[in-house]
Design an enzyme around this catalytic site. Structure first.
Site, PDB file in Angstrom:
ATOM      1  N   VAL A  63      -4.491 -17.828   0.252  1.00 57.21           N
ATOM      2  CA  VAL A  63      -3.045 -18.055   0.090  1.00 57.21           C
ATOM      3  C   VAL A  63      -2.245 -17.628   1.323  1.00 57.21           C
ATOM      4  O   VAL A  63      -1.069 -17.958   1.443  1.00 57.21           O
ATOM      5  CB  VAL A  63      -2.472 -17.350  -1.162  1.00 57.21           C
ATOM      6  N   ASN A  89       0.369 -15.081  -7.712  1.00 57.58           N
ATOM      7  CA  ASN A  89      -0.145 -13.819  -8.235  1.00 57.58           C
ATOM      8  C   ASN A  89      -1.176 -13.145  -7.345  1.00 57.58           C
ATOM      9  O   ASN A  89      -1.414 -11.945  -7.468  1.00 57.58           O
ATOM     10  CB  ASN A  89      -0.734 -14.106  -9.630  1.00 57.58           C
ATOM     11  N   SER A 141       5.492  -5.744  -8.450  1.00 57.96           N
ATOM     12  CA  SER A 141       4.861  -4.513  -8.941  1.00 57.96           C
ATOM     13  C   SER A 141       5.974  -3.524  -9.242  1.00 57.96           C
ATOM     14  O   SER A 141       7.082  -3.645  -8.700  1.00 57.96           O
ATOM     15  CB  SER A 141       3.948  -3.938  -7.833  1.00 57.96           C
ATOM     16  N   TYR A 154       1.883  -1.832   0.821  1.00 59.54           N
ATOM     17  CA  TYR A 154       1.908  -2.452  -0.514  1.00 59.54           C
ATOM     18  C   TYR A 154       3.344  -2.448  -1.049  1.00 59.54           C
ATOM     19  O   TYR A 154       3.848  -3.483  -1.519  1.00 59.54           O
ATOM     20  CB  TYR A 154       0.963  -1.700  -1.457  1.00 59.54           C
ATOM     21  N   ALA A 156       6.102  -2.214   0.677  1.00 65.26           N
ATOM     22  CA  ALA A 156       6.931  -3.112   1.503  1.00 65.26           C
ATOM     23  C   ALA A 156       6.730  -4.557   1.067  1.00 65.26           C
ATOM     24  O   ALA A 156       7.694  -5.324   0.920  1.00 65.26           O
ATOM     25  CB  ALA A 156       6.570  -2.937   2.975  1.00 65.26           C
ATOM     26  N   SER A 157       5.480  -4.935   0.824  1.00 62.65           N
ATOM     27  CA  SER A 157       5.208  -6.326   0.454  1.00 62.65           C
ATOM     28  C   SER A 157       5.785  -6.645  -0.923  1.00 62.65           C
ATOM     29  O   SER A 157       6.384  -7.700  -1.129  1.00 62.65           O
ATOM     30  CB  SER A 157       3.696  -6.605   0.480  1.00 62.65           C
ATOM     31  N   LYS A 158       5.644  -5.740  -1.869  1.00 59.52           N
ATOM     32  CA  LYS A 158       6.093  -6.030  -3.234  1.00 59.52           C
ATOM     33  C   LYS A 158       7.621  -5.936  -3.355  1.00 59.52           C
ATOM     34  O   LYS A 158       8.234  -6.671  -4.125  1.00 59.52           O
ATOM     35  CB  LYS A 158       5.391  -5.104  -4.232  1.00 59.52           C
TER      36      LYS A 158
HETATM   37  N1  LIG Z   1      -3.794  -4.042 -11.457  1.00 56.22           N
HETATM   38  C1  LIG Z   1      -2.665  -3.384 -11.309  1.00 56.22           C
HETATM   39  O1  LIG Z   1      -2.536  -2.209 -11.682  1.00 56.22           O
HETATM   40  C2  LIG Z   1      -1.470  -4.075 -10.696  1.00 56.22           C
HETATM   41  C3  LIG Z   1      -0.220  -3.445 -10.784  1.00 56.22           C
HETATM   42  C4  LIG Z   1       0.892  -4.061 -10.224  1.00 56.22           C
HETATM   43  C5  LIG Z   1       0.763  -5.283  -9.602  1.00 56.22           C
HETATM   44  N2  LIG Z   1      -0.469  -5.875  -9.522  1.00 56.22           N
HETATM   45  C6  LIG Z   1      -0.549  -7.162  -8.847  1.00 56.22           C
HETATM   46  O2  LIG Z   1      -1.133  -8.110  -9.711  1.00 56.22           O
HETATM   47  C7  LIG Z   1      -1.719  -9.157  -8.933  1.00 56.22           C
HETATM   48  C8  LIG Z   1      -3.102  -9.451  -9.462  1.00 56.22           C
HETATM   49  O3  LIG Z   1      -3.890  -8.291  -9.261  1.00 56.22           O
HETATM   50  P1  LIG Z   1      -5.089  -7.858 -10.216  1.00 56.22           P
HETATM   51  O4  LIG Z   1      -4.819  -6.478 -10.613  1.00 56.22           O
HETATM   52  O5  LIG Z   1      -5.345  -8.895 -11.238  1.00 56.22           O
HETATM   53  O6  LIG Z   1      -6.244  -7.781  -9.108  1.00 56.22           O
HETATM   54  P2  LIG Z   1      -7.686  -8.433  -8.987  1.00 56.22           P
HETATM   55  O7  LIG Z   1      -8.247  -7.825  -7.754  1.00 56.22           O
HETATM   56  O8  LIG Z   1      -8.407  -8.332 -10.265  1.00 56.22           O
HETATM   57  O9  LIG Z   1      -7.352  -9.969  -8.723  1.00 56.22           O
HETATM   58  C9  LIG Z   1      -6.770 -10.421  -7.529  1.00 56.22           C
HETATM   59  C10 LIG Z   1      -7.306 -11.828  -7.235  1.00 56.22           C
HETATM   60  O10 LIG Z   1      -6.652 -12.282  -6.049  1.00 56.22           O
HETATM   61  C11 LIG Z   1      -7.619 -12.944  -5.247  1.00 56.22           C
HETATM   62  N3  LIG Z   1      -7.221 -12.934  -3.842  1.00 56.22           N
HETATM   63  C12 LIG Z   1      -7.155 -11.869  -3.015  1.00 56.22           C
HETATM   64  N4  LIG Z   1      -6.800 -12.265  -1.785  1.00 56.22           N
HETATM   65  C13 LIG Z   1      -6.621 -13.617  -1.841  1.00 56.22           C
HETATM   66  C14 LIG Z   1      -6.252 -14.595  -0.891  1.00 56.22           C
HETATM   67  N5  LIG Z   1      -6.003 -14.282   0.377  1.00 56.22           N
HETATM   68  N6  LIG Z   1      -6.165 -15.883  -1.298  1.00 56.22           N
HETATM   69  C15 LIG Z   1      -6.433 -16.229  -2.584  1.00 56.22           C
HETATM   70  N7  LIG Z   1      -6.787 -15.334  -3.530  1.00 56.22           N
HETATM   71  C16 LIG Z   1      -6.887 -14.043  -3.152  1.00 56.22           C
HETATM   72  C17 LIG Z   1      -8.909 -12.154  -5.475  1.00 56.22           C
HETATM   73  O11 LIG Z   1     -10.055 -12.919  -5.105  1.00 56.22           O
HETATM   74  C18 LIG Z   1      -8.811 -11.846  -6.958  1.00 56.22           C
HETATM   75  O12 LIG Z   1      -9.427 -12.864  -7.740  1.00 56.22           O
HETATM   76  C19 LIG Z   1      -1.664  -8.683  -7.476  1.00 56.22           C
HETATM   77  O13 LIG Z   1      -0.588  -9.322  -6.825  1.00 56.22           O
HETATM   78  C20 LIG Z   1      -1.406  -7.208  -7.616  1.00 56.22           C
HETATM   79  O14 LIG Z   1      -0.769  -6.661  -6.483  1.00 56.22           O
HETATM   80  C21 LIG Z   1      -1.582  -5.317 -10.061  1.00 56.22           C
END
Ligand SMILES: NC(=O)c1ccc[n+]([C@@H]2O[C@H](COP(=O)([O-])OP(=O)(O)OC[C@H]3O[C@@H](n4cnc5c(N)ncnc54)[C@H](O)[C@@H]3O)[C@@H](O)[C@H]2O)c1
Length: 255
Positions: A63, A89, A141, A154, A156-158
């Site tokens: 992405v 996402n 987030s 992280y 900064a990005s969010k």
């Molecule tokens: N898990 C948490 O506690 C939490 C909390 C707040 C926000 N988030 C956010 O939720 C979102 C999903 O995270 P998650 O917890 O399900 O994590 P996860 O690691 O289980 O899933 C993330 C997915 O993104 C894919 N990915 C990573 N880099 C990529 C790229 N360059 N191009 C395409 N796909 C890519 C990975 O292959 C993976 O399948 C993220 O944006 C994360 O920052 C997660």
């Protein structure tokens, strides 16, 4: 069960794991046409959804690459002719202070977490406008709203995702394109374990620490998916530019 997304075309990035995979399953249950976009394809998920009768397209994309994003959107339009929902996402985390980060690490996290939202959104807005509207949901987030320790890039990005969401909501509301984001708290996905290990902790440590939150636990990916579907659906037809916190009350005491 209500079918809020019957034959709606939904693109989900980061669809192979965690929150993205749970959201793909939830959209599929409501009869959506589901596009699974991820750096690492999840064939098991693809076959499971297809076996349950869902129309599924899997596309391997980075992405952070504009060429990959263009290929994804072109493939979806060629195959299905429209895009109703974009769920931006995909994300990664790097737990470090600014002193510990090098420039390449900064650029990588910013590209995957923030630039990607720009790259994909700009490609779907034209088709959504021409078809009379659409819905974009971004994953920010809780740390897009408040700061956290050893999480400089992280946060900064969010934080960028939250304000990009609001700016796009203003620009594209007149085209009936709603843009919202979710702000999850700690959620039980591989990212949470990875994050704990980056801090030198046991993989379960951050999930266990969530017991101090008002609801006493970390979230399940399905609970985040429920909020995404709400924001993507007509049930939130008057909501745009919103950053919806889904965190079991973790930020309830913050300003
Ligand atoms: N898990 C948490 O506690 C939490 C909390 C707040 C926000 N988030 C956010 O939720 C979102 C999903 O995270 P998650 O917890 O399900 O994590 P996860 O690691 O289980 O899933 C993330 C997915 O993104 C894919 N990915 C990573 N880099 C990529 C790229 N360059 N191009 C395409 N796909 C890519 C990975 O292959 C993976 O399948 C993220 O944006 C994360 O920052 C997660």
């Amino acid at each position: 069960m209500s079918m809020r997304f019957d034959r709606h075309v939904v693109i989900i990035t980061g669809a192979s794991s965690g929150i993205g995979a749970a959201t793909a399953r939830a959209f599929a249950r409501e009869q959506a046409i589901v596009v699974l976009a991820d750096l690492r394809p999840n064939e098991a998920l693809h076959h499971q959804l297809e076996g349950e009768g869902t129309a599924v397209l899997s596309v391997t994309v980075d992405v952070a690459s504009s060429a990959d994003c263009e290929r994804l959107v072109n493939q979806v339009l060629e195959r299905f002719g429209r895009i109703d929902v974009l769920f931006n996402n995909a994300g990664i985390t790097r737990r470090a202070t600014v002193e510990e980060l090098d420039e390449a690490q900064w650029d990588h996290v910013m590209a995957v977490n923030l630039k990607s939202v720009f790259l994909l959104s700009r490609l779907v807005i034209g088709p959504m406008r021409r078809q009379g509207g659409g819905s974009i949901v971004n994953t920010a987030s809780g740390w897009g709203l408040v700061g956290g320790d050893q999480a400089a890039v992280y946060c900064a990005s969010k934080g960028g995702v939250v304000l990009l969401t609001k700016a796009m909501a203003i620009d594209h509301g007149p085209h009936k394109i709603r843009v919202n984001c979710i702000c999850p708290g700690d959620t039980l996905t591989p990212m949470l374990s990875d994050e704990a290990r980056q801090l030198g902790l046991h993989g379960d440590a951050l999930a266990a620490a969530a017991s101090s939150r008002p609801l006493g636990r970390a979230g399940r990916p399905e609970e985040i998916a429920d909020a995404v579907l709400f924001l993507a659906s007509g049930q939130s037809s008057f909501i745009t530019g919103e950053a919806l916190v889904v965190d079991g009350g973790g930020l309830a005491g913050s300003a």
